[in-house]
Design a protein around this motif. Structure first.
Motif, PDB file in Angstrom:
ATOM      1  N   CYS A 113      10.931  -5.597 -19.587  1.00 24.76           N
ATOM      2  CA  CYS A 113      11.780  -6.118 -18.500  1.00 24.76           C
ATOM      3  C   CYS A 113      13.078  -6.984 -19.155  1.00 24.76           C
ATOM      4  O   CYS A 113      13.502  -7.512 -18.002  1.00 24.76           O
ATOM      5  CB  CYS A 113      10.626  -6.506 -17.459  1.00 24.76           C
ATOM      6  SG  CYS A 113       9.496  -7.781 -17.755  1.00 24.76           S
TER       7      CYS A 113
ATOM      8  N   PRO B 170      12.439   9.774 -10.773  1.00 19.91           N
ATOM      9  CA  PRO B 170      13.698  10.193 -11.132  1.00 19.91           C
ATOM     10  C   PRO B 170      13.526  10.072 -12.165  1.00 19.91           C
ATOM     11  O   PRO B 170      12.987  10.457 -13.353  1.00 19.91           O
ATOM     12  CB  PRO B 170      14.745   8.385 -11.443  1.00 19.91           C
ATOM     13  CG  PRO B 170      13.284   7.973 -10.781  1.00 19.91           C
ATOM     14  CD  PRO B 170      11.895   8.237 -10.412  1.00 19.91           C
TER      15      PRO B 170
ATOM     16  N   GLN C 182      15.687   9.154 -14.653  1.00 28.08           N
ATOM     17  CA  GLN C 182      15.923   8.010 -15.505  1.00 28.08           C
ATOM     18  C   GLN C 182      13.865   7.417 -16.125  1.00 28.08           C
ATOM     19  O   GLN C 182      13.840   7.091 -17.265  1.00 28.08           O
ATOM     20  CB  GLN C 182      16.092   6.896 -14.586  1.00 28.08           C
ATOM     21  CG  GLN C 182      16.118   5.409 -14.571  1.00 28.08           C
ATOM     22  CD  GLN C 182      15.992   4.782 -13.634  1.00 28.08           C
ATOM     23  OE1 GLN C 182      16.873   5.396 -12.678  1.00 28.08           O
ATOM     24  NE2 GLN C 182      16.636   3.538 -14.538  1.00 28.08           N
ATOM     25  N   ALA C 183      13.196   7.343 -15.339  1.00 29.22           N
ATOM     26  CA  ALA C 183      11.953   6.866 -15.766  1.00 29.22           C
ATOM     27  C   ALA C 183      11.301   8.354 -16.821  1.00 29.22           C
ATOM     28  O   ALA C 183      10.646   7.585 -17.477  1.00 29.22           O
ATOM     29  CB  ALA C 183      11.182   7.287 -14.079  1.00 29.22           C
TER      30      ALA C 183
ATOM     31  N   CYS D 289      24.533   3.320 -11.104  1.00 28.11           N
ATOM     32  CA  CYS D 289      22.644   3.319 -11.793  1.00 28.11           C
ATOM     33  C   CYS D 289      22.776   1.945 -13.144  1.00 28.11           C
ATOM     34  O   CYS D 289      23.650   1.600 -13.506  1.00 28.11           O
ATOM     35  CB  CYS D 289      22.364   4.814 -12.268  1.00 28.11           C
ATOM     36  SG  CYS D 289      21.099   4.148 -13.507  1.00 28.11           S
TER      37      CYS D 289
ATOM     38  N   ALA E 256      20.051   1.015 -14.900  1.00 31.75           N
ATOM     39  CA  ALA E 256      20.300   1.129 -16.163  1.00 31.75           C
ATOM     40  C   ALA E 256      21.122   1.600 -16.998  1.00 31.75           C
ATOM     41  O   ALA E 256      20.851   1.164 -17.894  1.00 31.75           O
ATOM     42  CB  ALA E 256      19.304   2.556 -16.395  1.00 31.75           C
TER      43      ALA E 256
ATOM     44  N   CYS F 283      15.115  -5.753 -12.707  1.00 30.16           N
ATOM     45  CA  CYS F 283      15.933  -6.074 -14.581  1.00 30.16           C
ATOM     46  C   CYS F 283      16.787  -6.036 -14.704  1.00 30.16           C
ATOM     47  O   CYS F 283      17.151  -6.724 -16.136  1.00 30.16           O
ATOM     48  CB  CYS F 283      14.679  -6.120 -15.788  1.00 30.16           C
ATOM     49  SG  CYS F 283      13.275  -6.200 -14.943  1.00 30.16           S
ATOM     50  N   LEU F 284      16.527  -4.365 -14.676  1.00 32.25           N
ATOM     51  CA  LEU F 284      18.437  -3.911 -15.888  1.00 32.25           C
ATOM     52  C   LEU F 284      19.876  -4.859 -15.108  1.00 32.25           C
ATOM     53  O   LEU F 284      20.386  -4.581 -15.684  1.00 32.25           O
ATOM     54  CB  LEU F 284      18.141  -2.825 -15.653  1.00 32.25           C
ATOM     55  CG  LEU F 284      16.389  -1.782 -15.721  1.00 32.25           C
ATOM     56  CD1 LEU F 284      16.488  -0.205 -15.553  1.00 32.25           C
ATOM     57  CD2 LEU F 284      17.250  -2.081 -17.827  1.00 32.25           C
TER      58      LEU F 284
ATOM     59  N   CYS G 219      19.219   0.673  -8.353  1.00 32.65           N
ATOM     60  CA  CYS G 219      18.763   1.241  -9.576  1.00 32.65           C
ATOM     61  C   CYS G 219      17.330   2.646  -8.745  1.00 32.65           C
ATOM     62  O   CYS G 219      16.660   2.464  -8.006  1.00 32.65           O
ATOM     63  CB  CYS G 219      17.692   0.628 -10.781  1.00 32.65           C
ATOM     64  SG  CYS G 219      16.861   1.152 -11.510  1.00 32.65           S
ATOM     65  N   PRO G 220      17.409   3.832  -9.783  1.00 30.97           N
ATOM     66  CA  PRO G 220      16.635   4.844  -9.449  1.00 30.97           C
ATOM     67  C   PRO G 220      15.479   4.344  -9.334  1.00 30.97           C
ATOM     68  O   PRO G 220      14.077   4.915  -8.107  1.00 30.97           O
ATOM     69  CB  PRO G 220      17.569   5.932  -9.205  1.00 30.97           C
ATOM     70  CG  PRO G 220      19.000   5.874  -9.468  1.00 30.97           C
ATOM     71  CD  PRO G 220      18.865   4.341  -9.889  1.00 30.97           C
ATOM     72  N   LEU G 221      15.165   3.895 -10.529  1.00 34.71           N
ATOM     73  CA  LEU G 221      13.562   3.695 -10.545  1.00 34.71           C
ATOM     74  C   LEU G 221      12.458   2.635 -10.274  1.00 34.71           C
ATOM     75  O   LEU G 221      11.892   2.610  -9.281  1.00 34.71           O
ATOM     76  CB  LEU G 221      13.541   3.336 -12.054  1.00 34.71           C
ATOM     77  CG  LEU G 221      12.203   3.247 -13.390  1.00 34.71           C
ATOM     78  CD1 LEU G 221      10.784   4.184 -12.557  1.00 34.71           C
ATOM     79  CD2 LEU G 221      11.988   3.551 -14.320  1.00 34.71           C
TER      80      LEU G 221
ATOM     81  N   TYR H  27      12.441   4.543  -6.437  1.00 39.58           N
ATOM     82  CA  TYR H  27      11.036   5.504  -6.669  1.00 39.58           C
ATOM     83  C   TYR H  27       9.967   3.907  -6.749  1.00 39.58           C
ATOM     84  O   TYR H  27       8.370   4.116  -5.402  1.00 39.58           O
ATOM     85  CB  TYR H  27      11.549   6.089  -7.843  1.00 39.58           C
ATOM     86  CG  TYR H  27       9.904   6.861  -7.769  1.00 39.58           C
ATOM     87  CD1 TYR H  27       9.449   7.600  -7.479  1.00 39.58           C
ATOM     88  CD2 TYR H  27       9.007   6.229  -9.175  1.00 39.58           C
ATOM     89  CE1 TYR H  27       8.248   9.117  -7.455  1.00 39.58           C
ATOM     90  CE2 TYR H  27       7.608   7.308  -9.869  1.00 39.58           C
ATOM     91  CZ  TYR H  27       7.468   8.381  -8.609  1.00 39.58           C
ATOM     92  OH  TYR H  27       6.907   9.166  -8.938  1.00 39.58           O
TER      93      TYR H  27
END
Ligand SMILES: Cc1cc2nc3c(=O)[nH]c(=O)nc-3n(C[C@H](O)[C@H](O)[C@H](O)COP(=O)(O)OP(=O)(O)OC[C@H]3O[C@@H](n4cnc5c(N)ncnc54)[C@H](O)[C@@H]3O)c2cc1C
Ligand code: SF4
Ligand code: SF4
Ligand code: SF4
Ligand code: SF4
Ligand code: SF4
Lengths: 645, 132, 300
Positions: free
Chosen positions: B74, B120, B122-123, C84, C86, C157-158, C233-235, C238
Motif C-alpha cells: 500500500c 474483481p 484486478q484482485a 480505475c 490501479a 492507496c493507489l 477502485c474496483p478492489l 469489493y
C-alpha cells in the motif's frame, strides 16, 4: 517595605495583600506596598518614588533569593539616596512560597515572620561602603590542552601576560593523541600544531611544562601562586632538541603517550610535533638512576645539556585570575572486569584506537591488533562503558563517546574496507551541528552495524575475543567472535582534580569535575571569584564545545582585567581590639585564611578582602570581640525575637 | 544469533538487495512504518522487524514470516519513512525469493469459488502476481 | 471556467475490471463524460496493465505490457485518461520509469519494438473533471439534487502513493474527491481512514484477512454519519463491500460503496441503466430511493 508577587510564584501561594496589611503596623515601617514584579522597570521606579516621598533611610524588599536580585535592589536604593547596605532582602520565594506551595495559610504567616526579621535587621544596619581592591593583570592557566591553550592565547592576544602550566613535558593535552576528529575528520595534529607552536612562541605566554601548582593564596585580582617545576634532568636552555640522546639511549619503557602500545627510550620526546620539542629523562626507567651506570646520553649530547643532578624548583607568580583547564582521563582499566579490559591485549580503549589509527603512532596508522599485529576483520565497539552505569561506574553520560565511536567505526572501514564494525549502543547521542548526519553516514554509507544493547561479557577464545551481547531491536541475543574490541570508556576528571580544587579553594562535584557558579547563567565561573573553568575539567565535552568555553572563560578574565579596581562587600568581620584577648581561636575557625594574629599588639586582625562574611569567627570568639558588620549579635537576637513572635 | 561479516553481508542479503534495489541499512528502526501499517494486526512480525532481520543478515527468518504475504504494497510506510526506505520493495524481494524457484503461496486453482466469482479481475491478477 | 461543450476528446484506457465485474463504473463514467462534453475515446489495442506495479528492481519484464499500452496511446494523443485507480497507478508509474530511467527504458523498448520515451501524460478522470471541465461548471450541470445524501470519500492507496511519481493530490490530506462531492451538492463526510489501505489483494489470502482493515474504513465513515462511500477502485469497492457481508439487516445498516462516476451520473440526471449497480453486497438501491434521487425499482 516592598512586597513582590513575582507573578504567581509568590502571589499564587502567599496572600500578599494580607502580608502588606500586617507589616504596615510594625514599628519602624513607614509604609508597606506590593507590586506584581518588583524587579521590573516600573517596580524599581515605584521603590525610588516611595523612598523619596517618605524620605526613607532603609528598605526591606520581600521577594526572591538575594542571589537573584540583591544587587538590583541595592542599586535601586542607592540611586534614591539610601545606603545600599541598608537594603535588606526577605526571601519569601525560595524560602517560603516554593517549599510551602500546599500550605498557603502557613506560607502567609511565614512570610510575615521573615519580613519582620528583615525589618529588625535593617534597623541595626550601618551605612557601609564597598571595599576597593587592586587587580594584577596577569593570568594563570592550569592545563595546556586545547582548552588551556585557547584561553591562554585569547588572554595573551589581548595584551595580558599568561603563565601556562602543564604537568606533562609537552602541551596539547589529549587532542595531541587523536588521529582524526569528528565531525569533519580532519587530522587532529594538523589543526592542533598551529596552536601549539603559536603558544610556544607567544611573547605574552610563559610556558611551564612538567609543572604543577603547589599552593595558591590571595584572592580575586591578587593571587600568589607557587608552581613546582619538576626536574627533567635536561637543561632545556642548552638543549637544541636534536634527539641524539633519544636515539642512543639503551633503555626502553612503555610510552604513556602511546598508551602502552609502544615503547620509548628513557630519555625521550613524546611525539614528533611536541612543543616544547625537548626531551625529559624518566628516572624510573633510566639506568643511570636505577643502576648507577650508563650516562650514554650525557656522552652523546653535543651541547652538554644532560643534568642528572637537576632538582625540582619552585616558582612564585602573582596573578589576578586563574583558568582551570585540567581536562579529563579515561575510566581506569581495572574497573571493567566483565570485558577483560586490561587482561586481554585485544580489548583496547578509545585513545588506544586513536593511536593505532595515527600516522605517527605505533603501527604508522595501520589498524593492527596489539596481540599479534594482525589486521582485525571483525571489530566490536562497545559504548557507555562505565558511563550511565550507576552501579559499576558513573551515572552520567560521557557525551562524546557516541560520536567518537561512530568516527572510529568509520575510520576503521576506511582502512579495512572488507572488515565489519559492530557498535553496541544504548542510545546514539549525536546532538551537534552535523553530528546526526555523521552517524547516519556510518550506518548508511559505510555499513557500520549498530546493535542496540549492552554487552554482558567479553572473553578470549583462542585467537578471538568473543562478545556476548544483545540486540533489543530484534529481541535476539548476539554472539560475535571478534578480532578486536574497542571500549568507549567513561570520561572522568583528570587525576588530582579534587586536590587541585582544594588548593584553589573552589569546589568540584562528587566525581571531581569543577563546579560552575550557575549551571545555566554562569557556566565558566567557578564558585570562587577570579577562578574560571574551561573544557573537560568542567564536564565531558568535545573540541568545539571546549574551545567555545575556553574563549568564554578568557572573555571573563578580560572583563575582570578591564576594571580599574575591584569592589568587595563590606559586610565582613570586624574585631573590637579592646575586648580581644588574642587567643587566636578565630584564626583557626576561618576557612578563608582571612584572619591572623598581630603578634605585636596581641589582637586578631581581619583581611577584609579575604573575608567572605561567613561569621564562623564571630561564633567562635569566646569573648564576643568579633562582630559581623550588619549582622551584629543584637541584630541576630532581634531577628529571632521577631520570628518567635 | 551469531553475527559475522559473511552473515551480515551474506549472499542471501545481496540477492535481496539486487531484487529490491534497496539498501536496508539506511533504516534506523524508528518504527514509523509499523505504526502506520494497516495490516499489522494480522502480522507475526511488524514491518520494521522484518527490515531488522534483513539488516542482521537473518534472511531465513524473514522468509519464514507471514508478514511478507500480508503486506498489501500500500506504500503507506515508504511514503512516510524518514530514511527513504522502500519497505514494500523489500517485502517484494522476500516474496520473490520464495516464488522464483517455482514456489507458490496461493494456488489459483484452489481459490474458493465465491472469490473467483465475485472478486474483481484486478484482485485476481494482482494477487496471482504477488502470490505465485 | 465555462464548459466547452463538445470540445474535449481523450484517448481512454478502461482496463480489464471495467469490462467485467465493474462494468457500471465504465458505463456511468462514459455517459457522464458525454453529458459534460467530454468524449472518452477507448483505445483499440489496450492490454491489461498488470493490476499492480512491479516492485522488483532487477526485473523489467512486468513493465512490458503497460509500456505497450502507453506507446500506442501516445500515437493517439498527448494524454491518456484512466478510471480505475490501479490502472492509473500502474500506467503512471510505468510511464515515470520510462521517462526517467534510461536503462530500463531501453530494455523495455527492445521488447515492445518501439521507441517510447514516456512523454505521455497519464491522467485520472477526476483530474479531467477538475482541470478541464471544472468543478464550478460541473456544479452548474447538476440536474438531480443530492443535498440529502451524506457521502464519505475513500481514496485508498493507489491514487495517492507514491506522491513523488503520481502528484495526484496532497497525499496526507487529499481533497479532490471532497471538492467533487461538493460540486455535486452532497454533504461531504470527512473521516480519518480515507487514505488507509483496504487490504488490497490480501483479499485472496484464505481466512478473510483483508476484511479487518476494510471494516475499519467503513466504520470510520459510518460512525461519522456517512450513508455512502465513494471510491474509484474496483478492489476497494469489493473489499469494503464484502467486509460488510452479514452486517446489514442487523442493528447497523450497511453503507453502500459506489463509484464516484455512479454518483456523478445520478447527479447529471442520466438514465438509470447506465448506473450498473448489480453485484453489490450492500445494494445502494434502497438508500438512493429513500433520499429520492433514483426512482426505478429496477435498481437492485
Ligand atoms: C578516544 C577519544 C576520541 C576523541 N575524538 C574527538 C573528536 O574526534 N572530535 C572532538 O571534537 N573531540 C574528540 N574527543 C574529545 C577531546 O579529546 C576533548 O574535547 C578535548 O581534548 C578536551 O580538551 P581539554 O583541554 O579540556 O582537556 P585535555 O585534552 O585533557 O587537556 C588537559 C591538560 O591539562 C593537563 N593537566 C591535567 N591536570 C593537571 C594539573 N593538575 N596540573 C597541570 N596540568 C594538568 C593535562 O596534562 C592536559 O595536558 C575525543 C576524546 C576521546 C577520549
Ligand atoms: S642530545 Fe642534548 S641537545 Fe640533543 S635533544 Fe638530547 S639533551 Fe637536547
Ligand atoms: S642515562 Fe642512559 S638510560 Fe638514562 S636516559 Fe641517558 S642514555 Fe638513557
Ligand atoms: S556519549 Fe553515548 S556512548 Fe558516551 S556515555 Fe553518552 S550515550 Fe554512552
Ligand atoms: S519508517 Fe523507515 S527508518 Fe523507520 S523503521 Fe520503518 S523503514 Fe526503518
Ligand atoms: S506496504 Fe506493506 S508493510 Fe508497508 S504499510 Fe502497506 S501493508 Fe504495511
Amino acid at each position: 517595605m516592598f512586597v513582590c508577587w513575582c507573578g504567581l510564584n509568590i502571589g499564587g501561594v502567599v496572600d500578599v495583600p494580607r502580608v502588606v496589611e500586617e507589616i504596615s503596623g510594625c514599628p519602624g515601617v513607614a509604609r508597606a506596598v506590593d507590586y506584581r514584579y518588583m524587579c521590573s522597570d516600573p517596580g524599581q521606579q515605584l521603590i525610588r518614588d516611595i523612598i523619596r516621598e517618605e524620605r526613607l533611610d532603609s528598605v526591606v524588599i520581600a521577594a526572591c533569593s538575594p542571589g537573584m536580585h540583591e544587587s538590583t535592589f541595592q542599586s535601586v536604593a542607592e540611586s534614591a539616596g539610601v545606603n545600599p547596605y541598608r537594603c535588606e532582602i526577605a526571601n519569601i520565594r525560595e524560602q517560603c512560597s516554593w517549599p510551602h506551595q500546599n500550605e498557603p495559610l502557613e506560607a502567609t504567616r511565614k512570610a510575615v515572620e521573615l519580613i519582620r526579621a528583615a525589618v529588625e535587621k535593617v534597623r541595626g544596619d550601618e551605612a557601609l561602603s564597598a571595599l576597593s581592591i587592586p587587580v594584577t593583570r596577569r593570568a594563570l592557566v592550569i592545563g595546556a590542552g586545547i582548552a588551556g591553550m585557547q584561553a591562554a592565547l585569547d588572554i595573551a592576544d589581548a595584551g595580558h601576560e599568561v603563565v601556562l602550566v602543564d604537568r606533562l613535558p609537552h602541551i596539547g593535552g589529549h587532542m595531541a593523541q587523536l588521529s582524526e576528529t569528528f565531525p569533519t575528520l580532519d587530522c587532529s595534529q594538523c589543526i592542533l600544531t598551529p596552536k601549539t607552536s603559536e603558544v610556544g612562541r607567544h611573547p605574552g605566554i610563559r610556558l611551564l611544562t612538567s609543572s604543577e601548582v603547589e599552593s595558591v593564596s590571595g584572592y580575586v585580582g591578587n593571587f600568589t601562586v607557587k608552581i613546582r617545576r619538576r626536574a627533567t634532568y635536561v637543561n632545556w636552555d642548552l638543549c637544541t632538541g636534536c634527539g641524539l640522546c633519544t636515539e642512543k639511549c639503551p633503555s626502553r619503557t612503555p610510552s604513556a603517550f602511546e598508551r602502552g602500545l609502544a615503547e620509548e627510550p628513557a630519555i625521550s620526546i613524546a611525539f614528533p610535533q611536541a612543543v616544547p620539542h625537548k626531551p625529559v629523562i624518566r628516572p624510573e626507567a633510566c639506568r643511570h638512576f636505577t643502576k648507577g651506570k650508563c650516562g650514554v646520553c650525557e656522552k652523546v649530547c653535543p651541547v652538554g645539556a644532560i643534568d642528572f643532578g637537576q632538582q625540582d624548583s619552585l616558582i612564585e607568580e602573582k596573578v589576578g585570575a586563574i583558568v582551570v583547564a585540567t581536562g579529563y582521563d579515561l575510566h581506569p582499566k581495572a574497573k571493567v572486569g566483565e570485558y577483560g579490559y586490561g587482561v586481554y591485549p585485544d580489548v583496547i580503549d578509545g585513545l588506544e584506537f586513536e593511536r593505532l589509527n595515527s600516522a605517527s603512532g605505533p603501527t604508522q596508522g595501520q589498524i593492527r591488533r596489539p596481540s599479534d599485529g594482525k589486521v582485525p576483520k571483525e571489530v566490536v565497539f562497545i559504548q557507555c562503558v562505565g558511563s550511565r552505569d550507576q552501579e559499576n561506574g558513573y551515572p552520567y553520560c560521557s557525551k562524546i563517546c557516541c560520536m567518537y565511536t561512530a568516527k572510529h567505526a568509520r575510520l576503521y572501514k576506511h582502512k579495512v574496507p572488507d572488515g565489519q564494525p559492530y557498535v553496541f549502543y544504548m542510545d546514539i547521542r549525536a546532538g551537534g551541528k552535523g553530528y546526526e548526519e555523521f552517524v547516519q553516514h556510518a550506518t548508511e554509507e559505510e555499513g557500520v552495524l549498530y546493535l542496540r544493547g549492552r554487552v554482558a561479557r567479553v572473553f578470549q577464545d583462542g585467537e578471538h575475543v568473543v562478545v556476548f551481547g544483545v540486540d533489543t531491536l530484534s529481541g535476539k541475543k548476539v554472539e560475535i567472535r571478534a578480532d578486536m574490541v574497542v571500549l568507549a570508556t567513561a570520561i572522568v576528571p583528570a587525576s588530582g582534580a579534587k586536590e587541585l580544587a582544594r588548593v584553589l579553594k573552589t569546589a568540584t562535584d562528587e566525581y571531581g569535575f569543577f563546579s560552575e557558579a550557575h549551571p545555566k547563567l554562569r557556566p565558566v565561573e567557578s564558585l570562587t571569584r577570579g577562578i574560571y573553568i574551561a573544557g573537560c575539567a568542567q564536564a565531558p565535552k568535545d573540541i568545539p564545545d571546549t574551545v567555545t568555553q575556553a574563549g568564554s572563560s578568557a572573555a571573563k578574565v578580560l572583563t575582570l582585567f578591564s576594571a580599574p579596581r575591584l569592589s568587595h562587600s563590606p559586610t565582613v568581620a570586624a574585631v573590637d581590639e579592646e575586648i580581644c584577648t588574642g587567643c587566636g581561636i578565630c584564626v583557626e575557625a576561618c576557612a578563608y585564611e582571612a584572619r591572623a594574629l598581630d603578634t605585636r599588639r596581641h589582637v586578631a586582625v581581619v583581611n577584609d578582602v579575604l573575608c567572605e562574611g561567613c561569621g564562623a569567627c564571630a561564633v567562635a570568639c569566646p569573648n564576643g570581640a568579633t562582630r559581623q558588620r550588619n549582622m551584629a549579635r543584637s541584630q541576630a537576637m532581634a531577628m529571632i525575637d521577631a520570628v518567635m513572635g | 544469533m551469531r553475527l559475522a561479516r559473511d552473515v551480515v553481508r551474506g549472499e542471501e542479503e545481496r540477492k535481496l538487495r539486487d531484487i529490491s534495489g534497496e539498501e536496508v541499512r539506511s533504516c534506523y528502526q524508528c518504527g514509523k512504518c509499523s505504526a502506520g501499517c494497516a495490516m499489522t494486526s494480522m502480522m507475526d512480525l511488524l514491518p520494521h522487524q522484518v527490515i531488522r532481520l534483513v539488516q542482521l543478515g537473518q534472511v531465513e527468518e524473514a522468509l519464514a514470516s507471514r508478514t511478507i504475504w500480508l503486506c498489501a504494497s500500500c506504500l503507506a510506510c515508504s511514503a512516510r519513512c524518514p530514511r527513504g526506505v522502500s519497505l514494500p520493495n523489500v517485502m517484494e524481494s522476500l516474496r520473490v525469493t520464495m516464488l522464483r524457484p517455482g514456489g507458490r503461496h496461493i494456488d489459483p486453482a484452489r481459490l474458493p469459488a465465491d472469490v473467483l466469482e465475485n472478486a474483481p479481475e484486478q484482485a485476481l491478477v494482482a494477487g496471482l502476481r504477488k502470490y505465485s | 471556467m465555462s464548459l466547452r461543450q463538445g470540445s474535449m476528446r481523450y484517448p481512454y484506457f478502461p482496463g480489464c475490471t471495467l469490462k467485467a465485474k465493474a462494468r457500471g463504473f465504465e458505463t456511468s463514467a462514459v455517459a457522464s463524460a458525454g453529458a459534460l462534453g467530454v468524449h472518452l475515446d477507448e483505445m483499440e489495442n489496450w492490454q491489461c496493465c498488470g493490476a499492480t506495479f512491479p516492485l522488483q528492481a532487477d526485473n523489467s519484464f512486468p513493465l512490458v505490457s503497460p509500456a505497450r499500452t502507453l506507446a500506442s496511446a501516445r500515437k493517439m494523443g498527448e494524454r491518456l485518461v484512466t478510471l480505475c485507480s490501479a490502472c492509473y497507478n500502474v500506467l503512471k508509474r510505468t510511464n515515470h520509469v520510462l521517462r526517467t530511467d534510461v536503462g530500463r527504458r531501453d530494455k523495455v523498448n527492445a521488447f515492445i519494438e518501439e521507441d517510447y520515451a514516456g512523454d505521455l501524460e497519464v491522467m485520472h478522470f477526476l483530474e479531467v473533471l477538475r482541470d478541464d471541465v471544472g468543478f464550478d461548471a460541473l456544479a452548474r450541470s447538476v440536474k438531480t439534487s443530492l443535498g440529502g445524501l451524506a457521502v464519505a470519500p475513500y481514496y485508498g492507496c493507489l491514487l495517492l502513493r507514491p506522491n513523488d511519481e503520481l502528484g495526484f493530490d496532497d497525499p496526507e490530506a487529499p481533497h479532490i474527491l471532497e471538492d467533487f462531492l461538493s460540486a455535486l451538492g452532497c454533504q461531504v463526510v470527512d473521516h480519518p481512514y480515507k487514505i488507509e489501505c483496504c487490504g488490497s489483494y490480501v483479499a485472496l489470502e484464505p481466512g478473510d484477512l483483508a476484511s479487518g482493515p476494510s471494516r475499519m474504513v467503513v466504520e470510520s465513515a459510518r460512525s461519522r454519519g456517512a450513508q455512502a462511500i465513494v471510491t474509484s477502485c474496483p478492489l476497494c469497492q469489493y473489499n469494503l463491500d464484502v467486509a460488510q457481508q452479514g452486517a446489514h439487516g442487523r442493528e447497523q445498516a450497511g453503507v453502500p460503496v459506489i463509484y464516484f462516476t455512479q454518483l456523478l451520473a445520478i447527479a447529471l440526471g442520466l438514465p438509470e441503466d447506465v448506473l450498473g449497480f448489480e453485484g453489490h453486497v450492500i445494494s445502494p438501491g434502497p438508500l438512493l430511493r429513500c433520499v429520492g434521487v433514483v426512482g426505478s425499482d429496477a435498481i437492485a
